[in-house]
Motif scaffolding. Structure first.
Motif, PDB file in Angstrom:
ATOM      1  N   ALA A 221      28.249  44.063  39.529  1.00 65.68           N
ATOM      2  CA  ALA A 221      27.750  45.279  38.872  1.00 65.68           C
ATOM      3  C   ALA A 221      27.061  44.970  37.545  1.00 65.68           C
ATOM      4  CB  ALA A 221      28.900  46.262  38.649  1.00 65.68           C
ATOM      5  N   VAL A 222      27.417  43.868  36.923  1.00 70.29           N
ATOM      6  CA  VAL A 222      26.773  43.480  35.665  1.00 70.29           C
ATOM      7  C   VAL A 222      25.938  42.220  35.847  1.00 70.29           C
ATOM      8  CG1 VAL A 222      28.384  44.628  34.107  1.00 70.29           C
ATOM      9  CG2 VAL A 222      28.870  42.293  34.880  1.00 70.29           C
ATOM     10  N   GLY A 223      25.630  41.893  37.096  1.00 71.11           N
ATOM     11  CA  GLY A 223      24.746  40.772  37.384  1.00 71.11           C
ATOM     12  C   GLY A 223      25.392  39.408  37.231  1.00 71.11           C
ATOM     13  N   GLU A 224      26.728  39.334  37.236  1.00 67.43           N
ATOM     14  CA  GLU A 224      27.398  38.049  37.056  1.00 67.43           C
ATOM     15  C   GLU A 224      27.927  37.464  38.354  1.00 67.43           C
ATOM     16  OE1 GLU A 224      30.222  38.157  33.855  1.00 67.43           O
ATOM     17  OE2 GLU A 224      28.830  39.223  32.570  1.00 67.43           O
ATOM     18  N   GLY A 225      27.665  38.106  39.472  1.00 66.11           N
ATOM     19  CA  GLY A 225      28.054  37.554  40.765  1.00 66.11           C
ATOM     20  C   GLY A 225      29.538  37.615  41.029  1.00 66.11           C
ATOM     21  N   ILE A 226      30.065  36.518  41.526  1.00 66.66           N
ATOM     22  CA  ILE A 226      31.470  36.408  41.891  1.00 66.66           C
ATOM     23  C   ILE A 226      32.007  35.137  41.253  1.00 66.66           C
ATOM     24  CG2 ILE A 226      33.035  36.024  43.839  1.00 66.66           C
ATOM     25  CD1 ILE A 226      31.277  37.850  45.489  1.00 66.66           C
ATOM     26  N   ASP A 227      33.149  35.261  40.566  1.00 68.94           N
ATOM     27  CA  ASP A 227      33.753  34.079  39.957  1.00 68.94           C
ATOM     28  C   ASP A 227      35.263  34.094  40.169  1.00 68.94           C
ATOM     29  OD1 ASP A 227      34.232  36.164  38.168  1.00 68.94           O
ATOM     30  OD2 ASP A 227      34.090  34.881  36.423  1.00 68.94           O
TER      31      ASP A 227
ATOM     32  N   GLY B 296      33.641  36.601  54.218  1.00 70.20           N
ATOM     33  CA  GLY B 296      34.897  35.877  54.213  1.00 70.20           C
ATOM     34  C   GLY B 296      35.878  36.329  53.145  1.00 70.20           C
ATOM     35  N   THR B 297      35.727  37.575  52.657  1.00 69.85           N
ATOM     36  CA  THR B 297      36.647  38.074  51.627  1.00 69.85           C
ATOM     37  C   THR B 297      37.277  39.392  52.046  1.00 69.85           C
ATOM     38  OG1 THR B 297      34.979  39.331  50.388  1.00 69.85           O
ATOM     39  CG2 THR B 297      35.325  37.014  49.748  1.00 69.85           C
ATOM     40  N   TRP B 298      38.398  39.691  51.432  1.00 72.11           N
ATOM     41  CA  TRP B 298      39.165  40.914  51.660  1.00 72.11           C
ATOM     42  C   TRP B 298      39.266  41.628  50.326  1.00 72.11           C
ATOM     43  CZ3 TRP B 298      41.052  42.377  56.355  1.00 72.11           C
ATOM     44  CH2 TRP B 298      42.012  43.390  56.390  1.00 72.11           C
ATOM     45  N   LEU B 299      38.941  42.904  50.292  1.00 70.73           N
ATOM     46  CA  LEU B 299      38.979  43.686  49.057  1.00 70.73           C
ATOM     47  C   LEU B 299      40.427  44.027  48.713  1.00 70.73           C
ATOM     48  CD1 LEU B 299      37.380  45.235  46.881  1.00 70.73           C
ATOM     49  CD2 LEU B 299      37.293  47.152  48.473  1.00 70.73           C
ATOM     50  N   LEU B 300      40.882  43.592  47.527  1.00 72.84           N
ATOM     51  CA  LEU B 300      42.264  43.834  47.106  1.00 72.84           C
ATOM     52  C   LEU B 300      42.407  44.979  46.117  1.00 72.84           C
ATOM     53  CD1 LEU B 300      43.740  40.265  46.502  1.00 72.84           C
ATOM     54  CD2 LEU B 300      44.174  41.809  48.414  1.00 72.84           C
ATOM     55  N   SER B 301      41.563  44.981  45.077  1.00 77.00           N
ATOM     56  CA  SER B 301      41.749  45.998  44.040  1.00 77.00           C
ATOM     57  C   SER B 301      40.440  46.323  43.334  1.00 77.00           C
ATOM     58  CB  SER B 301      42.790  45.548  43.009  1.00 77.00           C
ATOM     59  OG  SER B 301      42.275  44.510  42.199  1.00 77.00           O
ATOM     60  N   HIS B 302      40.439  47.482  42.708  1.00 76.69           N
ATOM     61  CA  HIS B 302      39.321  47.937  41.888  1.00 76.69           C
ATOM     62  C   HIS B 302      39.729  47.765  40.436  1.00 76.69           C
ATOM     63  CE1 HIS B 302      36.616  50.852  39.913  1.00 76.69           C
ATOM     64  NE2 HIS B 302      35.774  50.411  40.835  1.00 76.69           N
ATOM     65  N   GLN B 303      38.942  47.014  39.682  1.00 75.34           N
ATOM     66  CA  GLN B 303      39.272  46.737  38.288  1.00 75.34           C
ATOM     67  C   GLN B 303      38.731  47.798  37.342  1.00 75.34           C
ATOM     68  OE1 GLN B 303      37.867  42.782  37.343  1.00 75.34           O
ATOM     69  NE2 GLN B 303      38.687  41.938  39.237  1.00 75.34           N
ATOM     70  N   GLY B 304      37.884  48.679  37.856  1.00 70.76           N
ATOM     71  CA  GLY B 304      37.195  49.656  37.018  1.00 70.76           C
ATOM     72  C   GLY B 304      35.763  49.214  36.795  1.00 70.76           C
ATOM     73  N   CYS B 305      34.895  50.157  36.456  1.00 72.68           N
ATOM     74  CA  CYS B 305      33.485  49.874  36.147  1.00 72.68           C
ATOM     75  C   CYS B 305      32.778  49.088  37.243  1.00 72.68           C
ATOM     76  CB  CYS B 305      33.355  49.151  34.820  1.00 72.68           C
ATOM     77  SG  CYS B 305      33.960  50.108  33.423  1.00 72.68           S
ATOM     78  N   ALA B 306      33.127  49.345  38.505  1.00 73.90           N
ATOM     79  CA  ALA B 306      32.518  48.705  39.679  1.00 73.90           C
ATOM     80  C   ALA B 306      32.820  47.214  39.762  1.00 73.90           C
ATOM     81  CB  ALA B 306      31.017  48.961  39.735  1.00 73.90           C
TER      82      ALA B 306
END
Length: 165
Positions: free
Chosen positions: A126-132, A95-105
């Motif tokens: 990428a650092v194990g913090e999920g989605i916030d 249910g999400t749309w990819l908007l941008s890459h912040q760097g470092c995955a």
């Protein structure tokens, strides 16, 4: 699936990619680089809270060597655990749309389904913090227009500060 109004209007009136927060707006594509092209992820509801809880619970059930006398049984159970972990991890972006890459995955996602529809989220798996949720100032939830216009105001200030005199 219909894109949230603010983002749809931006696509029609501003552009589909290019200048924007982070490394700029990405061309329209799936929520993670190796996603299958038609796995139905945009039709499923975005539900980060329950899935993060499931991932945490699942992580606590990871098979450990001390619990096994038989190496083959450990390997079998670990493969099954790892497969389920990957499924849950990928479901986080349903249910999400990819908007941008912040760097470092790290990525910025737009929720297009579910109760969080229209809000932006940081994908920091990428650092194990999920989605916030993306937060600006004292706001716990941010829309596409708020996110983009905040960046635009910042970029304009920076351009004028750096402009030759």
């Amino acid at each position: 699936m219909t894109l949230p109004e603010e983002y749809r209007t931006s696509l029609l009136e501003v552009g589909a990619s290019g200048a924007g927060p982070d490394y700029g707006l990405l061309p329209s594509r799936l929520p993670y680089p190796d996603a299958p092209p038609s796995d139905g992820h945009l039709q499923r509801p975005f539900r980060p809270g329950p899935l993060m809880d499931l991932l945490t619970e699942h992580g606590e059930a990871e098979p450990v060597r001390e619990d096994y006398a038989d190496e083959d049984a450990l390997q079998r159970d670990y493969r099954a655990w790892e497969e389920r972990n990957e499924e849950l991890d990928h479901e986080l972006t349903d249910g999400t749309w990819l908007l941008s890459h912040q760097g470092c995955a790290y990525y910025t996602l737009l929720a297009v389904t579910g109760p969080e529809r229209g809000t932006l989220w940081n994908d920091v798996r990428a650092v194990g913090e999920g989605i916030d949720p993306v937060r600006l100032r004292d706001k716990d939830r941010v829309s596409f227009a708020e996110w983009y216009l905040t960046w635009l105001a910042y970029a304009e200030r920076e351009a004028w500060d750096e402009a030759p005199r």
